[in-house]
Design a protein around this motif. Sequence first.
Motif, short mmCIF file in Angstrom:
data_model
loop_
_atom_site.label_atom_id
_atom_site.label_comp_id
_atom_site.label_asym_id
_atom_site.label_seq_id
_atom_site.Cartn_x
_atom_site.Cartn_y
_atom_site.Cartn_z
N GLY A 250 59.09 46.55 43.16
CA GLY A 250 58.66 46.19 41.98
C GLY A 250 57.82 47.33 41.22
O GLY A 250 57.89 47.21 40.01
N LEU A 251 57.31 48.39 41.97
CA LEU A 251 56.83 49.39 41.49
C LEU A 251 57.86 50.48 40.83
O LEU A 251 57.55 50.79 39.65
CB LEU A 251 56.04 50.34 42.61
CG LEU A 251 55.46 51.61 42.14
CD1 LEU A 251 54.08 51.16 40.94
CD2 LEU A 251 54.63 52.25 43.34
N ARG A 252 59.05 50.34 41.47
CA ARG A 252 59.83 51.16 40.91
C ARG A 252 60.49 50.51 39.48
O ARG A 252 60.86 51.22 38.69
CB ARG A 252 61.12 51.52 41.84
CG ARG A 252 62.43 52.24 41.47
CD ARG A 252 63.24 52.62 42.51
NE ARG A 252 64.46 53.22 42.01
CZ ARG A 252 64.37 54.42 41.86
NH1 ARG A 252 63.41 55.39 42.22
NH2 ARG A 252 65.38 55.26 41.32
N ARG A 253 60.67 49.18 39.56
CA ARG A 253 60.96 48.65 38.28
C ARG A 253 60.05 48.61 37.30
O ARG A 253 60.61 48.93 35.99
CB ARG A 253 61.18 47.05 38.71
CG ARG A 253 61.73 46.23 37.45
CD ARG A 253 61.93 44.64 37.92
NE ARG A 253 62.36 44.16 36.91
CZ ARG A 253 62.37 42.62 36.95
NH1 ARG A 253 62.12 41.90 37.95
NH2 ARG A 253 62.85 42.13 35.75
N TRP B 190 58.08 51.18 36.74
CA TRP B 190 58.35 52.44 36.21
C TRP B 190 59.48 52.83 35.49
O TRP B 190 59.54 53.37 34.57
CB TRP B 190 58.30 53.46 37.44
CG TRP B 190 58.72 55.13 37.06
CD1 TRP B 190 59.87 55.70 37.21
CD2 TRP B 190 57.55 55.83 36.29
NE1 TRP B 190 59.65 57.03 36.77
CE2 TRP B 190 58.34 57.22 36.14
CE3 TRP B 190 56.29 55.67 35.97
CZ2 TRP B 190 57.93 58.05 35.38
CZ3 TRP B 190 55.58 56.84 35.53
CH2 TRP B 190 56.50 58.10 35.20
N ASP B 191 60.66 52.15 35.82
CA ASP B 191 61.80 52.26 35.11
C ASP B 191 61.66 51.71 33.66
O ASP B 191 61.94 52.16 32.57
CB ASP B 191 62.91 51.37 35.72
CG ASP B 191 63.44 52.34 36.86
OD1 ASP B 191 63.48 53.38 36.95
OD2 ASP B 191 64.01 51.73 37.83
N ASP B 192 60.90 50.51 33.66
CA ASP B 192 60.64 49.71 32.45
C ASP B 192 59.73 50.70 31.57
O ASP B 192 59.80 50.36 30.29
CB ASP B 192 60.02 48.35 32.39
CG ASP B 192 61.01 47.43 33.36
OD1 ASP B 192 62.17 47.49 33.24
OD2 ASP B 192 60.67 46.39 33.87
N THR B 193 58.81 51.15 31.97
CA THR B 193 57.85 52.06 31.22
C THR B 193 58.22 53.29 30.99
O THR B 193 57.89 53.94 29.85
CB THR B 193 56.60 52.13 32.27
OG1 THR B 193 55.99 50.85 32.55
CG2 THR B 193 55.28 52.74 31.50
N ALA B 194 59.20 54.26 31.84
CA ALA B 194 59.41 55.63 31.69
C ALA B 194 60.71 55.87 31.80
O ALA B 194 61.00 57.10 31.67
CB ALA B 194 58.34 56.52 32.14
N GLY B 195 61.36 54.96 32.27
CA GLY B 195 62.84 55.13 32.74
C GLY B 195 63.96 55.56 31.61
O GLY B 195 63.61 55.32 30.54
N GLY B 196 64.85 56.28 31.68
CA GLY B 196 65.77 56.61 30.79
C GLY B 196 65.66 57.52 29.59
O GLY B 196 66.32 57.50 28.62
N LEU B 197 64.42 58.23 29.78
CA LEU B 197 63.99 59.22 28.66
C LEU B 197 64.38 60.62 28.84
O LEU B 197 64.41 61.14 30.07
CB LEU B 197 62.66 59.13 28.54
CG LEU B 197 61.96 57.87 28.27
CD1 LEU B 197 60.43 57.54 28.30
CD2 LEU B 197 62.47 57.37 26.85
N PRO B 198 64.95 61.19 27.68
CA PRO B 198 65.65 62.31 28.38
C PRO B 198 64.76 63.60 28.52
O PRO B 198 63.37 63.34 28.10
CB PRO B 198 66.25 62.91 26.88
CG PRO B 198 65.39 61.96 25.84
CD PRO B 198 65.20 60.82 26.56
N PHE C 148 51.55 49.59 30.82
CA PHE C 148 51.96 48.04 31.10
C PHE C 148 52.45 47.26 29.92
O PHE C 148 53.13 46.23 30.18
CB PHE C 148 50.98 47.38 31.78
CG PHE C 148 50.58 47.88 33.34
CD1 PHE C 148 51.12 47.62 34.48
CD2 PHE C 148 49.51 48.68 33.30
CE1 PHE C 148 50.90 48.03 35.44
CE2 PHE C 148 48.97 49.22 34.46
CZ PHE C 148 49.78 49.04 35.84
N VAL C 149 52.22 47.96 28.71
CA VAL C 149 52.43 46.99 27.60
C VAL C 149 53.92 47.16 27.13
O VAL C 149 54.29 45.84 26.76
CB VAL C 149 51.93 48.04 26.21
CG1 VAL C 149 52.09 47.27 24.95
CG2 VAL C 149 50.20 47.64 26.41
#
Length: 416
Positions: A3-6, A8-16, A274-275
């Motif tokens: 859940g923590l990893r998910r 983090w991915d929703d919050t900051a994942g995939g950014l260059p 968390f927004v």
Amino acid sequence: MRGLRRWWDDTAGGLPATFWYLWSGLLINRAGAFALLFLSLYLTAARGASPSLAGLVVGAYGIGGAVGTLLGGVLADRWGRRATLLAAHLAAAGLMAALAFSRHLAVIAVLATLVGVAHSMPSPAFVAAIVDVVPEARRSRAFNLQFWAFNLGMAVASLLAGVLAEASFRALFLVDAGATLAAAVVIALKVPETLRHRPAVTPEAVVGRRPGLHTALTDRTFLTFVALTFLLAVLTMQTSTIMPLAMRADGLRPSAYGLVVALGGALIVAGQLFVPRLIEPYRRSTVLAVSTGLMALGFGTLTVADGLPVYLGAAVVWTAGQMLAAPPNAQINADLAPPELRARYQSVFYLTFPAASFVAPALGGLSLERLGDRHWLVVGGLGLLAAAGHVIAGPPRERRVAALRAASRPVATIRR
């Protein structure tokens, strides 16, 4: 753990990586940008200026900020984002160092004006660079992180400023200059130029007229959004301009005001990450309407405030509104700007904040004097007006964004 990893991915994942270097530069810059917080105190305590003269000098900094915002937008679209960021940071560092050793009030006033220009120039370039490098689907989380870094940096700056001011005003300016220079080094070493020149998708381009700052200043859909953001900024400015006066009238000490402000900052630092996941399922106009409504409710509650608990409870409500508003506000601003004019559109957007910093205390003080606690009903009414405006203006904005995307597709195909 999953859940923590998910989260983090929703919050900051995939950014260059370029985004994270821009983010780091912003955080360093904001964490060190504390000298101006104590400028009025420095002028009165160390340079013998009267309060009115100190106010004029601080006002000159604000005027410089308005000029710098527009200048930064134009230069970022012409020179490039990286060049503008470097020029502004290096100029700000040099000017801040000069302030540390200046003694004459006239020289300090000129330098403060120029610092205002240099401090405001990076804002349009920062946001334009983020839009350049972050895919559209991830921009909301990028802007959310930008807002979080800004507030975290300001919280650190507020803590450091008090310590340094007690030790030495000169150290205050020099450390500020050093932090600005450190941000410039990060940008110079790690941030490439993100501007890619291509034809702007604008009405002027269709008829052969060269687009420029006038395009943003005559764009009705965009200016409607800017006007609604101005109302939101007027609400936000109440906390630093009118609320201290209201709390003093209620017999509360300055420490109580500090506690209310600190609570807002702590909520943003603790909860802003968390927004994105919370607002993702909803339309941006809906989120902005709800967030502005929360701000209206929070400030409207002050009509019946007569003690610290009510102020603290109201602060929780309006801070929640600010937190929800930050990502969609920045995202809509980015979506409405033609690619070639991103920084210019950002500069017009950012003018709302110096304008609100003038209007909020100028009219708010008069309103509080004449209306007393009913002033907060007026503020709440403005917030509800802005919320209704977002509901009405949302569909036309969405149609405009869809049209810009459709018109830009052939350009992208030709480039490939």
